[in-house]
Design a protein around this motif. Sequence first.
Motif, short mmCIF file in Angstrom:
data_model
loop_
_atom_site.label_atom_id
_atom_site.label_comp_id
_atom_site.label_asym_id
_atom_site.label_seq_id
_atom_site.Cartn_x
_atom_site.Cartn_y
_atom_site.Cartn_z
N GLU A 188 0.85 -1.19 0.00
CA GLU A 188 0.00 0.00 0.00
C GLU A 188 0.89 1.24 0.00
O GLU A 188 1.84 1.32 0.77
CB GLU A 188 -0.92 0.02 1.22
N VAL A 189 0.54 2.20 -0.85
CA VAL A 189 1.32 3.43 -0.99
C VAL A 189 0.38 4.62 -0.90
O VAL A 189 -0.66 4.65 -1.56
CB VAL A 189 2.10 3.46 -2.33
N GLU A 190 0.75 5.59 -0.08
CA GLU A 190 0.01 6.86 0.02
C GLU A 190 0.93 7.98 -0.45
O GLU A 190 2.04 8.15 0.08
CB GLU A 190 -0.43 7.11 1.46
N GLU A 191 0.49 8.75 -1.43
CA GLU A 191 1.31 9.81 -2.00
C GLU A 191 1.06 11.15 -1.33
O GLU A 191 0.02 11.35 -0.70
CB GLU A 191 1.04 9.93 -3.51
N HIS A 192 2.03 12.04 -1.47
CA HIS A 192 1.84 13.42 -1.05
C HIS A 192 0.83 14.11 -1.96
O HIS A 192 0.80 13.85 -3.18
CB HIS A 192 3.17 14.18 -1.09
N GLU A 193 0.06 14.99 -1.39
CA GLU A 193 -0.87 15.81 -2.16
C GLU A 193 -0.29 17.23 -2.23
O GLU A 193 -0.24 17.94 -1.23
CB GLU A 193 -2.25 15.84 -1.52
N ALA A 194 0.16 17.61 -3.42
CA ALA A 194 0.78 18.92 -3.58
C ALA A 194 -0.27 20.01 -3.42
O ALA A 194 -1.27 20.03 -4.13
CB ALA A 194 1.47 19.02 -4.94
N ALA A 195 -0.03 20.92 -2.48
CA ALA A 195 -0.95 22.03 -2.24
C ALA A 195 -0.48 23.32 -2.90
O ALA A 195 -1.30 24.15 -3.30
CB ALA A 195 -1.13 22.27 -0.74
N ALA A 196 0.82 23.47 -3.03
CA ALA A 196 1.37 24.68 -3.64
C ALA A 196 2.83 24.41 -3.96
O ALA A 196 3.39 23.37 -3.59
CB ALA A 196 1.22 25.88 -2.71
N ALA A 197 3.41 25.38 -4.67
CA ALA A 197 4.85 25.36 -4.92
C ALA A 197 5.51 26.40 -4.03
O ALA A 197 4.89 27.42 -3.68
CB ALA A 197 5.15 25.63 -6.38
N LEU A 198 6.72 26.14 -3.64
CA LEU A 198 7.46 27.04 -2.77
C LEU A 198 8.72 27.50 -3.49
O LEU A 198 9.47 26.69 -4.03
CB LEU A 198 7.84 26.33 -1.47
N SER A 200 12.08 29.17 -2.65
CA SER A 200 13.03 29.57 -1.62
C SER A 200 14.41 29.13 -2.09
O SER A 200 14.94 28.11 -1.67
CB SER A 200 12.67 28.92 -0.28
N GLY A 201 14.97 29.94 -2.99
CA GLY A 201 16.22 29.55 -3.64
C GLY A 201 15.96 28.63 -4.81
O GLY A 201 16.43 28.86 -5.92
N TYR A 202 15.22 27.56 -4.60
CA TYR A 202 14.78 26.64 -5.63
C TYR A 202 13.27 26.45 -5.50
O TYR A 202 12.65 26.85 -4.51
CB TYR A 202 15.48 25.28 -5.50
N PHE A 203 12.70 25.83 -6.52
CA PHE A 203 11.27 25.53 -6.48
C PHE A 203 11.07 24.17 -5.83
O PHE A 203 11.75 23.20 -6.18
CB PHE A 203 10.68 25.54 -7.89
N TYR A 204 10.12 24.11 -4.91
CA TYR A 204 9.77 22.85 -4.24
C TYR A 204 8.26 22.67 -4.29
O TYR A 204 7.50 23.65 -4.39
CB TYR A 204 10.22 22.86 -2.77
N GLY A 222 1.69 22.74 -12.89
CA GLY A 222 0.31 22.88 -13.35
C GLY A 222 -0.22 24.27 -13.02
O GLY A 222 0.37 25.29 -13.38
N GLU A 223 -1.34 24.35 -12.29
CA GLU A 223 -1.93 25.61 -11.89
C GLU A 223 -1.74 25.90 -10.40
O GLU A 223 -2.48 26.68 -9.81
CB GLU A 223 -3.44 25.62 -12.22
N LEU A 224 -0.74 25.26 -9.80
CA LEU A 224 -0.50 25.49 -8.38
C LEU A 224 0.07 26.89 -8.15
O LEU A 224 0.97 27.33 -8.87
CB LEU A 224 0.49 24.46 -7.83
N PRO A 225 -0.43 27.62 -7.16
CA PRO A 225 0.17 28.91 -6.83
C PRO A 225 1.53 28.73 -6.17
O PRO A 225 1.84 27.67 -5.62
CB PRO A 225 -0.84 29.54 -5.87
N VAL A 226 2.34 29.77 -6.22
CA VAL A 226 3.69 29.73 -5.66
C VAL A 226 3.72 30.61 -4.42
O VAL A 226 3.26 31.76 -4.44
CB VAL A 226 4.73 30.22 -6.69
N ILE A 227 4.25 30.05 -3.33
CA ILE A 227 4.45 30.80 -2.10
C ILE A 227 5.86 31.39 -2.12
O ILE A 227 6.85 30.67 -2.28
CB ILE A 227 4.25 29.91 -0.86
#
Length: 400
Positions: A188-198, A200-204, A222-227
């Motif tokens: 069983e695998v549970e993935e991270h759910e991307a909420a936004a991009a960060l 801070s020096g690089y994109f995460y 995609g259409e994720l906002p960047v913090i």
Amino acid sequence: MGLFQNNPRANAATARKQNRRVQQARPRPVPAAAPVARKPAVTTSRAGQRVNRRVDAPRAGAKPAVHVPRMGLRSMVAAVPRVGARGRRLLSLAARLAIAVTLAWGVLLAVQTSYQYVTTSARFEAKSLVYQATPHVPVDRLQALLGLEPGTNILAVDTDALQAKIAAEPWVKRASVQRSLPDTLIVEVEEHEAAAALLSGYFYLIDRDGVPFKRLEDGERGELPVITGVDREQLVAGDARAQTAIRRGLAALTTYQETPRPRLSEVHVDEGGAVALYTAKTGAALRLGRGDVAGKLARFDALRAALGERAEQLAVVHLDLDATPGTPERVVASFLDPAAEAAVLARGAGAKPAPKDMTQESAAQAPAANQPSGPTKSKSKKKKKAASGNKFASGIPKYD
């Protein structure tokens, strides 16, 4: 009648009876036997004590006989009380310990034999895999991570090591590997759910908890906002201020997305914790400042409802102004289109729209005073696109 009769036979019988009576009355004497000569008794030095020659007086030259009694169960039991209560406790403890050691040895031997059988038997060969593929961990990638060779015994598989190997994948948040005897592995695998991009020096990519879980690659935003606005040195050092800024931006983003509103492209958090939101279509800036976000966004919704179609021309909306006690709350806004701004100002003042040249002049001065860090206006559309191609609406460069 006389003693004897004329019948001779009867007389003879009578005579025999009389003789028997005489014999019974006077037994016939038995001659005395000659006395048996006995050996004189051997006496010891102690007077009045008789010595048994066969026991106490061994023969000369013969080894004395040693009588060894046979120790049976009753004799052993009878001998136990002689050792005392403490000795009996020690003997009981020793007996129990011997029994426990014997049983443990037997159990270990049985377990070892059973283990050798199940780890070498073809019945327990890993043949089946139960797995529901996730978007970023397909079946072929999972099989490569497991790395199980044909003929691998399912009981010889280290499930903890496999879980750690799968969880090392950037998109995997949690992994579980279990056995289902005799020949099946359940993953069983549970993935991270991307909420936004960060940025801070690089994109995460960050999840709902504000945890950066991987570097951003092409096609993943995609259409994720960047913090933006998070200091990289604080992020790398694990400073609490960086995590607080990320959670502050995520909280404002979550509240903004609860109601249908224009899509955001950036969430900026400054050093003091003030938040500014930038829309993706027009780059309009919503300055929320610090404090409650839901109430300020409610005023923004009321402003958009009052403006109607002109709401798409908003450039900067100040929602961070604190009203003085006893006065209504204020919202200060500026527009991208000078004519739309002049019309709204005239309608609010109850006067006619200003001339075209004066409206353009006032619109050119308003953004300079109210929007120092917002999107820069330019008369040329080409220059505006070039300037926004490598910068965010807040003025932060997209790439180092």
